[in-house]
Design a protein around this motif. Structure first.
Motif: not given
Length: 119
Positions: A93-102, A104-119
């Motif tokens: 919850x703190x590191x993997x989803x909020x800060x770790x760059x992935x 497979x999703x363009x070196x973004x965090x999962x939260x950033x990726x989800x926010x971009x999909x919703x925008x």
């Protein structure tokens, strides 16, 4: 489950080796995907495709487990199960989803990726 012989190369005591469980549902999904793709399937192909599908799904989970072990709990000693669960929760919850760059999703965090999909 059949246990592997202790002393065999790469086998530790108490480690069980298993084979993938090929279910009728998995077989049906594989055949359906082949039909949609227009691929002719023989009986031997079905077993090969099931194994490939199983390996693909297992690879993602193994990658996740490696990340969890090396980044979160490597070298840690937990005295209770509650401490271990808290450490895993904090990692996810703190590191993997909020800060770790992935990757497979363009070196973004999962939260950033989800926010971009919703925008």
């Amino acid at each position: 489950m059949k246990k592997a012989k202790v002393g065999a190369p790469g086998v530790r005591q108490g480690v069980a080796k298993t084979r993938p469980r090929h279910t009728p549902e998995l077989r049906a999904r594989v055949l359906e995907r082949c039909d949609r793709a227009g691929v002719a399937v023989t009986a031997a192909d079905v077993g090969l495709r099931e194994s490939m599908l199983y390996a693909w799904r297992k690879a993602a989970m193994q990658s996740w487990n490696r990340s969890l072990k090396t980044e979160a709990i490597c070298g840690e000693r937990f005295t209770t199960r509650r401490q271990a669960r808290a450490a895993v929760f904090e990692y996810i919850e703190i590191y993997y989803n909020r800060r770790r760059l992935h990757q497979s999703i363009g070196y973004r965090t999962p939260n950033e990726f989800e926010a971009a999909k919703l925008a």
